[in-house]
Design an enzyme around this catalytic site. Structure first.
Site, PDB file in Angstrom:
ATOM      1  N   PRO A  12      -6.232  -1.422  10.949  1.00  0.00           N
ATOM      2  CA  PRO A  12      -7.095  -0.992   9.846  1.00  0.00           C
ATOM      3  C   PRO A  12      -6.535  -1.315   8.451  1.00  0.00           C
ATOM      4  CG  PRO A  12      -6.017   0.895  10.880  1.00  0.00           C
ATOM      5  CD  PRO A  12      -5.758  -0.300  11.757  1.00  0.00           C
ATOM      6  N   ASN A  13      -7.452  -1.646   7.585  1.00  0.00           N
ATOM      7  CA  ASN A  13      -7.195  -1.931   6.161  1.00  0.00           C
ATOM      8  C   ASN A  13      -6.485  -3.257   5.914  1.00  0.00           C
ATOM      9  OD1 ASN A  13      -8.330   0.559   5.142  1.00  0.00           O
ATOM     10  ND2 ASN A  13      -6.562   1.571   6.060  1.00  0.00           N
ATOM     11  N   ARG A  20      -4.879  -5.263  -1.623  1.00  0.00           N
ATOM     12  CA  ARG A  20      -4.356  -3.947  -1.239  1.00  0.00           C
ATOM     13  C   ARG A  20      -2.852  -3.824  -1.541  1.00  0.00           C
ATOM     14  NH1 ARG A  20      -2.999  -1.857   4.875  1.00  0.00           N
ATOM     15  NH2 ARG A  20      -2.497   0.283   4.275  1.00  0.00           N
ATOM     16  N   TYR A  25       2.413  -5.156   0.347  1.00  0.00           N
ATOM     17  CA  TYR A  25       1.865  -6.057   1.370  1.00  0.00           C
ATOM     18  C   TYR A  25       1.727  -7.507   0.920  1.00  0.00           C
ATOM     19  CZ  TYR A  25       0.853  -1.467   3.278  1.00  0.00           C
ATOM     20  OH  TYR A  25       0.980  -0.176   3.741  1.00  0.00           O
ATOM     21  N   ASN A  74      -0.096  -5.976  14.458  1.00  0.00           N
ATOM     22  CA  ASN A  74       0.238  -5.067  13.374  1.00  0.00           C
ATOM     23  C   ASN A  74      -0.767  -3.923  13.482  1.00  0.00           C
ATOM     24  OD1 ASN A  74       0.642  -3.605  11.083  1.00  0.00           O
ATOM     25  ND2 ASN A  74       0.737  -5.366   9.694  1.00  0.00           N
ATOM     26  N   ALA A  77      -1.950   1.556  10.135  1.00  0.00           N
ATOM     27  CA  ALA A  77      -1.788   3.021  10.148  1.00  0.00           C
ATOM     28  C   ALA A  77      -1.786   3.586  11.570  1.00  0.00           C
ATOM     29  CB  ALA A  77      -2.891   3.662   9.322  1.00  0.00           C
ATOM     30  N   GLU A  98       5.625  -6.193  17.640  1.00  0.00           N
ATOM     31  CA  GLU A  98       5.059  -5.329  16.590  1.00  0.00           C
ATOM     32  C   GLU A  98       5.514  -5.870  15.238  1.00  0.00           C
ATOM     33  OE1 GLU A  98       6.342  -1.249  17.078  1.00  0.00           O
ATOM     34  OE2 GLU A  98       5.811  -0.742  15.010  1.00  0.00           O
ATOM     35  N   HIS A 100       5.179  -5.575  10.962  1.00  0.00           N
ATOM     36  CA  HIS A 100       4.739  -4.896   9.738  1.00  0.00           C
ATOM     37  C   HIS A 100       5.115  -5.749   8.546  1.00  0.00           C
ATOM     38  CE1 HIS A 100       3.842  -1.331  12.020  1.00  0.00           C
ATOM     39  NE2 HIS A 100       5.004  -1.490  12.632  1.00  0.00           N
ATOM     40  N   ARG A 107      10.129   3.442   3.466  1.00  0.00           N
ATOM     41  CA  ARG A 107       8.980   4.073   2.804  1.00  0.00           C
ATOM     42  C   ARG A 107       8.914   5.569   3.177  1.00  0.00           C
ATOM     43  NH1 ARG A 107       3.866   0.420   3.609  1.00  0.00           N
ATOM     44  NH2 ARG A 107       3.116   1.844   1.990  1.00  0.00           N
ATOM     45  N   ARG A 111       6.110   7.009   8.140  1.00  0.00           N
ATOM     46  CA  ARG A 111       6.002   5.604   8.590  1.00  0.00           C
ATOM     47  C   ARG A 111       7.172   5.201   9.488  1.00  0.00           C
ATOM     48  NH1 ARG A 111       1.684   3.632   5.506  1.00  0.00           N
ATOM     49  NH2 ARG A 111       1.603   4.675   3.499  1.00  0.00           N
TER      50      ARG A 111
HETATM   51  C1  DQA Z   1       1.829  -1.643   7.792  1.00  0.00           C
HETATM   52  C2  DQA Z   1       2.640  -0.374   7.513  1.00  0.00           C
HETATM   53  C3  DQA Z   1       1.840   0.856   7.868  1.00  0.00           C
HETATM   54  O1  DQA Z   1       2.607   2.029   7.611  1.00  0.00           O
HETATM   55  C4  DQA Z   1       0.575   0.921   7.040  1.00  0.00           C
HETATM   56  O2  DQA Z   1      -0.204   2.043   7.422  1.00  0.00           O
HETATM   57  C5  DQA Z   1      -0.217  -0.326   7.090  1.00  0.00           C
HETATM   58  C6  DQA Z   1       0.478  -1.612   7.095  1.00  0.00           C
HETATM   59  C7  DQA Z   1       2.564  -2.913   7.301  1.00  0.00           C
HETATM   60  O3  DQA Z   1       2.132  -3.994   7.687  1.00  0.00           O
HETATM   61  O4  DQA Z   1       3.528  -2.819   6.538  1.00  0.00           O
HETATM   62  O5  DQA Z   1      -1.437  -0.305   7.022  1.00  0.00           O
HETATM   63  O6  DQA Z   1       1.642  -1.772   9.185  1.00  0.00           O
END
Ligand code: DQA
Length: 143
Positions: A12-13, A20, A25, A74, A77, A98, A100, A107, A111
């Protein structure tokens, strides 16, 4: 050896990348990241497909339908909340890395917990978009 097939799943996002929180990011859009992965996959003679969803159930359904050899995910959240996505990866014996973009350990405390890391091949966190390429290069040389 037959051509490796890889799925890349974005949570998501991540569709908002580019605008963003660029301090966390970066400035690349999701299309930019996918295009760079596609280029590298072509060089490595790997088949690659991409999926993004903001919905937990859609990601679970996608994982249940996977037939590729490896996955780069990835979970965004959902990393910190989703037993359902973790269970689907385990249920389908998905071999995954995985990734990120940001260094989640540098952070907020929430997280630092991932429902995925202990069942992943490995984790890459904090290398920005390069992290996806590193995951692809690793998969290229693994059995
Ligand atoms: C993320 C890190 C997560 O904590 C966050 O919610 C994201 C992006 C990253 O790529 O750094 O949406 O996965």
């Amino acid at each position: 050896m037959s051509k490796k097939r890889i799925s890349v799943i974005h949570g998501p996002n991540l569709n908002l990348l580019g605008s963003r929180e660029p301090e966390h990011y970066g400035k690349m859009t999701l299309d930019d990241i996918n295009a760079s992965l596609k280029n590298r996959a072509k060089e490595l003679n790997i088949d690659i497909e991409f999926f993004q969803s903001n919905s937990e159930s859609e990601i679970v359904n996608k994982i249940q339908s996977l037939s590729t050899d490896f996955t780069i995910i990835n979970p965004a959240a959902f990393t910190h909340s989703s037993v359902a996505i973790r269970d689907s990866l385990v249920a389908k014996n998905v071999k995954f890395i995985e990734v990120h973009l940001s260094n989640v350990f540098a952070r907020e405390d929430f997280r630092k917990n991932s429902f995925f890391s202990d069942v992943a091949i490995g984790i890459i966190s904090g290398l920005g978009a390069e992290g996806y390429i590193a995951a692809l290069n690793f998969i290229n040389q693994t059995k």
